[in-house]
Design a protein around this motif. Structure first.
Motif, short mmCIF file in Angstrom:
data_model
loop_
_atom_site.label_atom_id
_atom_site.label_comp_id
_atom_site.label_asym_id
_atom_site.label_seq_id
_atom_site.Cartn_x
_atom_site.Cartn_y
_atom_site.Cartn_z
N SER A 66 0.83 -1.20 0.00
CA SER A 66 0.00 0.00 0.00
C SER A 66 0.86 1.25 0.00
N LYS A 67 0.22 2.37 -0.23
CA LYS A 67 0.88 3.67 -0.26
C LYS A 67 2.06 3.70 -1.23
N THR B 150 4.18 4.84 -4.45
CA THR B 150 4.35 6.07 -5.22
C THR B 150 3.93 5.80 -6.67
N THR C 193 -5.63 5.32 -7.43
CA THR C 193 -6.26 6.18 -6.43
C THR C 193 -5.25 7.21 -5.94
N TRP C 194 -5.50 8.46 -6.19
CA TRP C 194 -4.59 9.51 -5.78
C TRP C 194 -4.73 9.79 -4.27
N ASN D 181 -1.97 7.88 -3.36
CA ASN D 181 -1.21 6.64 -3.25
C ASN D 181 -1.95 5.50 -3.93
N TYR D 182 -1.21 4.44 -4.22
CA TYR D 182 -1.78 3.29 -4.90
C TYR D 182 -1.59 2.04 -4.04
N ASN D 183 -2.55 1.14 -4.13
CA ASN D 183 -2.48 -0.14 -3.41
C ASN D 183 -2.54 -1.28 -4.41
#
Length: 216
Positions: free
Chosen positions: A50-51, A53, A200-201, A203-205
């Motif tokens: 998760s999170k 960049t 998803t802005w 961060n991306y998972n």
């Protein structure tokens, strides 16, 4: 034609990495039960990060395309990429007992039985604990991943006897073979439809699952 790909180098927040042993247990009258095992044991994994960049998410976009177009994964437990005694962010290093740089690679000296192997080419006093992983490699695409079941320490000559589960396939893995303790891995295939990376802005998972693949 299969080609080998590596897991993207990110922090995986959640990892499940476990062996699967297919068995069927029948319960009969009284206290009698019978269990039958079938097929070869194999590894199954799930990864979640998760999170990420934007740059890390891009790595997974490329990884996903490779994995769905013939790429096979060198899958390993990203939370335990080396023996417990040497856990941390630094890869294995040191000097072999017989001389030369040690980076986690060793030699399969002999096979006592399917659950007992002798490994050489280690630093003197190299420590291994129950639950540590060890990979036996015949070739790039022919690997066997195991967990060590008893604590062991390499001798002054850099030799250690290891008890492992599940057992080594003695029809496939014959000498010579190499042994690996840094990111010990097996060959895996990403499970179809398991990859998820919603944009998803800010961060991306990402998450996906994979299953061991036997190429021999």
């Amino acid at each position: 034609m299969a080609f080998l790909i590596s897991l993207p180098s990110v922090v995986y927040g959640q990892v499940a990495f476990d062996p699967v042993r297919i068995r069927d247990t029948n319960r009969m009258e009284g206290r009698r039960t019978e269990t039958a095992y079938s097929g070869a044991p194999y590894w199954a994994a799930s990864y979640s990060a998760s999170k990420l960049t934007t740059a890390e998410a891009a790595l997974f976009d490329a990884f996903n395309m490779d994995a769905n177009d013939g790429g096979v994964i060198a899958g390993y437990d990203a939370h335990r990429p080396r023996p417990i005694a040497y856990q941390g962010s630094n890869p294995l290093s040191g000097v072999k007992a017989g001389g030369g740089v040690f980076s986690g690679d060793a030699v399969l000296q002999s096979i006592t039985d399917a659950n007992t192997i002798v490994v050489s080419g280690l630093p003197a006093g190299f420590k291994l604990a129950p639950g540590d992983y060890v990979e036996v490699r015949k070739s790039t695409f022919v690997r066997s991943l195991h967990r060590i079941t008893l604590a062991a320490t390499a001798s002054a000559a850099g030799v250690v006897t290891l008890k492992i589960r599940f057992g080594l396939d003695l029809q496939v893995f014959t000498l010579p073979c190499t042994v690996h303790f840094e990111k010990p891995s097996c060959i895996m295939e990403m499970d179809a439809g398991s990859f998820s990376l919603p944009k998803t802005w800010p961060n991306y998972n990402v998450q996906f699952t994979a299953t061991e693949l036997f190429l021999s």
